[in-house]
Enzyme design. Structure first.
Site, short mmCIF file in Angstrom:
data_model
loop_
_atom_site.label_atom_id
_atom_site.label_comp_id
_atom_site.label_asym_id
_atom_site.label_seq_id
_atom_site.Cartn_x
_atom_site.Cartn_y
_atom_site.Cartn_z
N CYS A 140 53.45 42.77 37.31
CA CYS A 140 52.29 43.58 36.90
C CYS A 140 51.46 44.06 38.08
O CYS A 140 50.61 44.93 37.92
CB CYS A 140 51.42 42.79 35.94
SG CYS A 140 52.34 42.22 34.50
N HIS B 137 44.54 45.68 35.85
CA HIS B 137 45.81 45.62 35.12
C HIS B 137 45.48 45.28 33.67
O HIS B 137 44.77 44.30 33.40
CB HIS B 137 46.73 44.57 35.74
CG HIS B 137 47.85 44.20 34.82
ND1 HIS B 137 48.64 45.15 34.22
CD2 HIS B 137 48.28 43.00 34.36
CE1 HIS B 137 49.52 44.54 33.43
NE2 HIS B 137 49.32 43.25 33.49
N ASN C 185 50.26 45.63 27.21
CA ASN C 185 50.48 45.33 28.64
C ASN C 185 51.74 46.06 29.09
O ASN C 185 52.85 45.70 28.69
CB ASN C 185 50.61 43.81 28.80
CG ASN C 185 50.86 43.40 30.23
OD1 ASN C 185 51.22 44.22 31.08
ND2 ASN C 185 50.70 42.11 30.50
#
Ligand code: UT7
Length: 328
Positions: free
Chosen positions: A115, A255, A285
């Site tokens: 990520c 993020h 996500n």
């Protein structure tokens, strides 16, 4: 000779058409919309079509960014893609993107930082632009996480989505551009968030499939705690390095992991409402794609003006984390 900065001159993004809502997930695993919304803030996520590859998503985002920048593919001399779900283990997705775009003058490689992939890729490209080795670069975060999700595991399958975001960077003299990048890693936590198979440790096998090895594994609770601390710490590190405080940041792009993580970071940093850009509710996500996706969304809504101070703040598997501070 004046020192140059890496300045973002164009942004782009792409989300696949198919929407998967929490109500759709209720029919797939034992879960419900209330639980997902309360624990994650996610309402829906996008899922790539069977014939869409990560490089396809990346190319669409890149084309949007190139168009905004008014730059041709031939002018790009560097392509870095942050991804953990590339079309193949190798060659790199960046090479596939280079070919599809016709960016014949660009060197190309992938960065694997989960990520944090976009922030890692951006920091790498910035070095090449600042030291004169590159003039115009393309940095992309692109993921099809739906292909490595265990759709029978309710702990993870509700969290992730597919998408891509891209920026075009140019080496420019002056005050605008990346002010500093701060990257960190702690490999001792690799088992808390990873894809066990099928790399060199667990090569492809039928028993490996039965053990669900090709799918993402995560200890959500433990990841949560470290994520909040690391996102906060590295944000402060970036601000202090530039003699700034959180008040100086026009928009922070974290993020997009989970609404609760973002709320906790926002509270710790004492950010006002509107200082943190959040779109996890509609995208889920998307790992390395989440920050450039959010950036492009905000940019196209007209939420960013010349001179604004922005921050990117990421955390992911590895563990990896990092922040970028820039003046638009
Ligand atoms: O980009 C970085 C990548 N990772 C992350 O950002 C993830 C970070 N972690 C998280 O977001 C959270 O830990 C989760 C959203 C994954 C889980 O939330 P939580 O508040 O940490 O829940 P939990 O894991 O402590 O589970 C609480 C309960 C458990 O039931 P029991 O054992 O208390 O009976 C789970 O089995 O919730 C259950 N549960 C679910 N229930 C309904 C777990 N997933 C679900 C689900 N629907 N989808």
């Amino acid at each position: 000779m004046a020192v140059k900065k890496a300045r973002i001159i164009g942004t782009g993004s792409y989300l696949p058409e198919k929407v998967l809502t929490n109500f759709d997930l209720e029919k797939m695993v034992e879960t419900n919309n209330e639980w997902i919304t309360a624990r994650t803030g996610i309402q829906e996520r996008r899922i790539a079509a069977d014939d869409e590859m990560t490089s396809d998503l990346a190319v669409k985002a890149a084309q949007n960014a190139l168009e905004m920048a008014g730059v041709t593919a031939e002018e790009i001399d560097l392509i870095i893609v942050g991804t953990i779900t590339g079309d193949f283990p190798w060659p790199s997705t960046a090479c596939l993107v280079q070919n599809k775009l016709g960016a014949v003058n660009a060197a190309a490689w992938d960065v694997s930082a989960a990520c944090s992939g976009f922030v890692y890729a951006l920091a790498s490209a910035a070095q090449y632009l600042q030291n004169g080795h590159s003039k115009k670069a393309l940095v992309i975060g692109a993921e099809i996480l739906s292909r490595i999700i265990d759709w029978e595991d309710r702990n993870t399958c509700i969290l992730f989505g597919d998408g891509a975001g891209a920026v075009v960077l140019e080496a420019q003299e002056g005050d605008h551009g990346i002010l500093s990048s701060h990257l960190h890693a702690d490999g001792s936590h690799w088992q808390l968030l990873y894809q066990p198979g099928f790399g060199a440790r667990h090569p492809a096998s039928v028993s490996g499939i039965e053990q669900r090895l090709p799918f993402l594994h995560m200890a959500g609770n433990e990841v949560f705690k470290v994520a909040v601390r690391s996102l906060y710490d590295v944000a402060i590190e970036a601000l202090e390095a530039n003699q700034m405080t959180a008040k100086d940041v026009h928009l922070l792009f974290p993020h997009q992991a989970n609404r609760r993580i973002l709320d906790a970071v926002k509270k710790r940093l004492n950010l006002e409402d509107g200082q943190m850009y959040i779109n996890v509710d509609l995208c889920g996500n998307t790992s390395g794609a989440s920050i450039p996706l959010a950036l492009d969304e905000a940019n196209r809504k007209g939420m960013i003006s010349e001179g604004d101070v922005l921050m990117f703040d990421a955390f992911g598997g590895g563990f990896t984390w990092g922040a970028t501070l820039l003046r638009w």
